[in-house]
Design a protein around this motif. Sequence first.
Motif, PDB file in Angstrom:
ATOM      1  N   ARG A 134      33.305  40.449  26.182  1.00 39.15           N
ATOM      2  CA  ARG A 134      34.395  41.396  25.991  1.00 39.15           C
ATOM      3  C   ARG A 134      35.280  41.484  27.241  1.00 39.15           C
ATOM      4  O   ARG A 134      36.495  41.597  27.160  1.00 39.15           O
ATOM      5  CB  ARG A 134      33.821  42.773  25.646  1.00 39.15           C
ATOM      6  CG  ARG A 134      34.768  43.952  25.830  1.00 39.15           C
ATOM      7  CD  ARG A 134      35.892  43.987  24.831  1.00 39.15           C
ATOM      8  NE  ARG A 134      36.848  45.036  25.179  1.00 39.15           N
ATOM      9  CZ  ARG A 134      36.785  46.285  24.724  1.00 39.15           C
ATOM     10  NH1 ARG A 134      35.813  46.636  23.903  1.00 39.15           N
ATOM     11  NH2 ARG A 134      37.701  47.162  25.069  1.00 39.15           N
ATOM     12  N   THR A 135      34.654  41.449  28.402  1.00 36.00           N
ATOM     13  CA  THR A 135      35.385  41.508  29.669  1.00 36.00           C
ATOM     14  C   THR A 135      35.029  40.264  30.471  1.00 36.00           C
ATOM     15  O   THR A 135      34.182  40.303  31.366  1.00 36.00           O
ATOM     16  CB  THR A 135      35.014  42.784  30.450  1.00 36.00           C
ATOM     17  OG1 THR A 135      35.088  43.921  29.582  1.00 36.00           O
ATOM     18  CG2 THR A 135      35.964  43.010  31.623  1.00 36.00           C
ATOM     19  N   PRO A 136      35.639  39.140  30.133  1.00 34.22           N
ATOM     20  CA  PRO A 136      35.235  37.851  30.714  1.00 34.22           C
ATOM     21  C   PRO A 136      35.757  37.640  32.135  1.00 34.22           C
ATOM     22  O   PRO A 136      36.652  36.845  32.394  1.00 34.22           O
ATOM     23  CB  PRO A 136      35.856  36.833  29.743  1.00 34.22           C
ATOM     24  CG  PRO A 136      37.079  37.523  29.225  1.00 34.22           C
ATOM     25  CD  PRO A 136      36.727  38.985  29.157  1.00 34.22           C
ATOM     26  N   VAL A 137      35.155  38.379  33.064  1.00 33.28           N
ATOM     27  CA  VAL A 137      35.507  38.221  34.472  1.00 33.28           C
ATOM     28  C   VAL A 137      34.269  37.764  35.223  1.00 33.28           C
ATOM     29  O   VAL A 137      33.143  38.082  34.844  1.00 33.28           O
ATOM     30  CB  VAL A 137      36.050  39.533  35.074  1.00 33.28           C
ATOM     31  CG1 VAL A 137      37.358  39.937  34.395  1.00 33.28           C
ATOM     32  CG2 VAL A 137      35.029  40.663  34.964  1.00 33.28           C
ATOM     33  N   LYS A 138      34.486  37.036  36.289  1.00 40.87           N
ATOM     34  CA  LYS A 138      33.361  36.509  37.063  1.00 40.87           C
ATOM     35  C   LYS A 138      33.159  37.246  38.382  1.00 40.87           C
ATOM     36  O   LYS A 138      32.096  37.141  38.991  1.00 40.87           O
ATOM     37  CB  LYS A 138      33.569  35.012  37.329  1.00 40.87           C
ATOM     38  CG  LYS A 138      33.547  34.170  36.059  1.00 40.87           C
ATOM     39  CD  LYS A 138      33.710  32.694  36.388  1.00 40.87           C
ATOM     40  CE  LYS A 138      33.653  31.848  35.111  1.00 40.87           C
ATOM     41  NZ  LYS A 138      33.836  30.393  35.396  1.00 40.87           N
ATOM     42  N   THR A 139      34.197  37.960  38.835  1.00 42.63           N
ATOM     43  CA  THR A 139      34.109  38.653  40.112  1.00 42.63           C
ATOM     44  C   THR A 139      34.681  40.060  39.991  1.00 42.63           C
ATOM     45  O   THR A 139      35.411  40.380  39.042  1.00 42.63           O
ATOM     46  CB  THR A 139      34.900  37.912  41.207  1.00 42.63           C
ATOM     47  OG1 THR A 139      36.297  37.940  40.879  1.00 42.63           O
ATOM     48  CG2 THR A 139      34.434  36.471  41.347  1.00 42.63           C
ATOM     49  N   LEU A 140      34.354  40.876  40.968  1.00 45.25           N
ATOM     50  CA  LEU A 140      34.900  42.229  41.011  1.00 45.25           C
ATOM     51  C   LEU A 140      36.410  42.185  41.150  1.00 45.25           C
ATOM     52  O   LEU A 140      37.131  42.976  40.522  1.00 45.25           O
ATOM     53  CB  LEU A 140      34.277  43.002  42.186  1.00 45.25           C
ATOM     54  CG  LEU A 140      34.846  44.385  42.494  1.00 45.25           C
ATOM     55  CD1 LEU A 140      34.859  45.271  41.260  1.00 45.25           C
ATOM     56  CD2 LEU A 140      34.062  45.037  43.618  1.00 45.25           C
ATOM     57  N   GLU A 145      41.977  43.081  38.992  1.00 42.05           N
ATOM     58  CA  GLU A 145      43.252  42.528  38.535  1.00 42.05           C
ATOM     59  C   GLU A 145      43.534  42.913  37.096  1.00 42.05           C
ATOM     60  O   GLU A 145      44.676  43.250  36.737  1.00 42.05           O
ATOM     61  CB  GLU A 145      43.245  41.003  38.687  1.00 42.05           C
ATOM     62  CG  GLU A 145      43.298  40.536  40.142  1.00 42.05           C
ATOM     63  CD  GLU A 145      43.117  39.034  40.272  1.00 42.05           C
ATOM     64  OE1 GLU A 145      42.990  38.352  39.219  1.00 42.05           O
ATOM     65  OE2 GLU A 145      43.092  38.536  41.417  1.00 42.05           O
ATOM     66  N   ARG A 146      42.516  42.901  36.259  1.00 41.85           N
ATOM     67  CA  ARG A 146      42.697  43.327  34.870  1.00 41.85           C
ATOM     68  C   ARG A 146      43.045  44.811  34.804  1.00 41.85           C
ATOM     69  O   ARG A 146      43.855  45.243  33.986  1.00 41.85           O
ATOM     70  CB  ARG A 146      41.422  43.050  34.055  1.00 41.85           C
ATOM     71  CG  ARG A 146      41.191  41.580  33.745  1.00 41.85           C
ATOM     72  CD  ARG A 146      39.832  41.381  33.085  1.00 41.85           C
ATOM     73  NE  ARG A 146      39.775  41.971  31.748  1.00 41.85           N
ATOM     74  CZ  ARG A 146      40.004  41.311  30.611  1.00 41.85           C
ATOM     75  NH1 ARG A 146      40.329  40.024  30.648  1.00 41.85           N
ATOM     76  NH2 ARG A 146      39.902  41.914  29.452  1.00 41.85           N
ATOM     77  N   GLY A 147      42.415  45.599  35.679  1.00 47.42           N
ATOM     78  CA  GLY A 147      42.709  47.025  35.711  1.00 47.42           C
ATOM     79  C   GLY A 147      44.125  47.315  36.147  1.00 47.42           C
ATOM     80  O   GLY A 147      44.775  48.236  35.619  1.00 47.42           O
ATOM     81  N   ARG A 148      44.611  46.536  37.096  1.00 50.58           N
ATOM     82  CA  ARG A 148      45.981  46.734  37.585  1.00 50.58           C
ATOM     83  C   ARG A 148      47.037  46.259  36.591  1.00 50.58           C
ATOM     84  O   ARG A 148      48.185  46.700  36.646  1.00 50.58           O
ATOM     85  CB  ARG A 148      46.163  45.991  38.910  1.00 50.58           C
ATOM     86  CG  ARG A 148      45.409  46.590  40.087  1.00 50.58           C
ATOM     87  CD  ARG A 148      45.484  45.665  41.283  1.00 50.58           C
ATOM     88  NE  ARG A 148      44.801  46.220  42.450  1.00 50.58           N
ATOM     89  CZ  ARG A 148      44.467  45.492  43.522  1.00 50.58           C
ATOM     90  NH1 ARG A 148      44.753  44.186  43.559  1.00 50.58           N
ATOM     91  NH2 ARG A 148      43.866  46.067  44.543  1.00 50.58           N
ATOM     92  N   ALA A 149      46.642  45.372  35.706  1.00 53.97           N
ATOM     93  CA  ALA A 149      47.610  44.782  34.766  1.00 53.97           C
ATOM     94  C   ALA A 149      48.192  45.812  33.812  1.00 53.97           C
ATOM     95  O   ALA A 149      49.334  45.686  33.363  1.00 53.97           O
ATOM     96  CB  ALA A 149      46.953  43.644  33.987  1.00 53.97           C
ATOM     97  N   ALA A 150      47.419  46.829  33.471  1.00 59.05           N
ATOM     98  CA  ALA A 150      47.906  47.866  32.555  1.00 59.05           C
ATOM     99  C   ALA A 150      47.202  49.179  32.863  1.00 59.05           C
ATOM    100  O   ALA A 150      45.970  49.216  32.924  1.00 59.05           O
ATOM    101  CB  ALA A 150      47.655  47.454  31.101  1.00 59.05           C
ATOM    102  N   PHE A 178      43.949  51.249  40.648  1.00 58.27           N
ATOM    103  CA  PHE A 178      44.156  51.098  39.208  1.00 58.27           C
ATOM    104  C   PHE A 178      43.538  52.289  38.509  1.00 58.27           C
ATOM    105  O   PHE A 178      42.788  53.064  39.123  1.00 58.27           O
ATOM    106  CB  PHE A 178      43.576  49.776  38.685  1.00 58.27           C
ATOM    107  CG  PHE A 178      42.067  49.731  38.587  1.00 58.27           C
ATOM    108  CD1 PHE A 178      41.426  50.016  37.387  1.00 58.27           C
ATOM    109  CD2 PHE A 178      41.291  49.369  39.682  1.00 58.27           C
ATOM    110  CE1 PHE A 178      40.035  49.964  37.288  1.00 58.27           C
ATOM    111  CE2 PHE A 178      39.901  49.310  39.595  1.00 58.27           C
ATOM    112  CZ  PHE A 178      39.275  49.616  38.391  1.00 58.27           C
ATOM    113  N   GLU A 179      43.867  52.482  37.249  1.00 56.96           N
ATOM    114  CA  GLU A 179      43.348  53.614  36.491  1.00 56.96           C
ATOM    115  C   GLU A 179      42.633  53.130  35.236  1.00 56.96           C
ATOM    116  O   GLU A 179      43.146  52.258  34.527  1.00 56.96           O
ATOM    117  CB  GLU A 179      44.476  54.573  36.093  1.00 56.96           C
ATOM    118  CG  GLU A 179      45.125  55.259  37.280  1.00 56.96           C
ATOM    119  CD  GLU A 179      46.209  56.227  36.847  1.00 56.96           C
ATOM    120  OE1 GLU A 179      46.478  56.323  35.627  1.00 56.96           O
ATOM    121  OE2 GLU A 179      46.790  56.893  37.724  1.00 56.96           O
TER     122      GLU A 179
END
Length: 324
Positions: A134-140, A145-150, A178-179
């Motif tokens: 669901r959240t395909p990230v490998k690093t913090l 970056e995903r949090g800052r995107a929206a 980010f929020e």
Amino acid sequence: MALMKVLAAALAATTVIATPALADTWPSKPITLLVPFSAGGPTDFIARLVAEPLSRELGQQVIVQNKPGASGNVGYQSVLNGPADGYTLMHNTVGMQAINPLMYPSAKMHPLQDYVPVGITGAMPNLLVVNPERTPVKTLEELVERGRAASNGLSYATFGPGSSPHVYGALLQKLAKFEAVGVAYKGSANAVTDVIGGQIDFLFDSMSTSIGQVQAGRLKALAITSAQRSPMLPDVPTLKEAGYASLDLKFWFSLQVPAGTPPDVVAKLRTAVANVVASETYRKAMQERGAEALSVAPADLDAFFKRETAQWTDAANAVGLKAE
């Protein structure tokens, strides 16, 4: 008259001799170790790991008793209202120590004045976990970056205001700018289930309750809140290694007795607890459950409590924690 003087002198001598002798007999009966939370959680299982070796150190049985309620406040007040004789210890958390006074001002809790520390029993690292599908990230950093995107594009689980998942999650957002949407759960089980199910994006969960899911591949750990990497998850970086050194807050546990407990009893307890926590057997038992034996010398306890309590209070204030 002379006989009366002799008897008075004998009585005085007996009193002088008896006072230190009474102190030397402590403990002369079983000791209660009160856990202010339900059985099964970290505060409980650490207390039970401590109880047996502490019994051997003190030469008396140490009985664990659970008294949950009001985020630990019920047990806190119960021990505080009892006799300050060293026969009832409270197993405290840093959350109760630093955050509960902010959350429950009407309770008029003053832990640094109400209680005296007799030992640190350990620390429980939290793992920052996500669903790898669901959240395909490998690093913090990728999560940030995903949090800052929206704005509010991510969601995170908490166990309510002031809980460690809430404080860690809110601090991460503040530091990384980010929020995310916070979703409160009653405990780890339901929160982890929803992260695995894809309803929640990330969670700072206790290592003891999430490590199995990480090892099974159902969750991915992006960071750990301990100062060093865990030998159980050697590939998971610390928050410092991931670029967030100021998030390095230990969630620790301690044994305390009410203020006014005789100093010689406090000294005996401090020595006994320090011996338990420093043992290799205890260290391994804690490690097997995802916890760490945090050893603090008796002479350093008071300074440790003041410093760490201030750090957690500052963290709670930084994220705008307000009374319920």
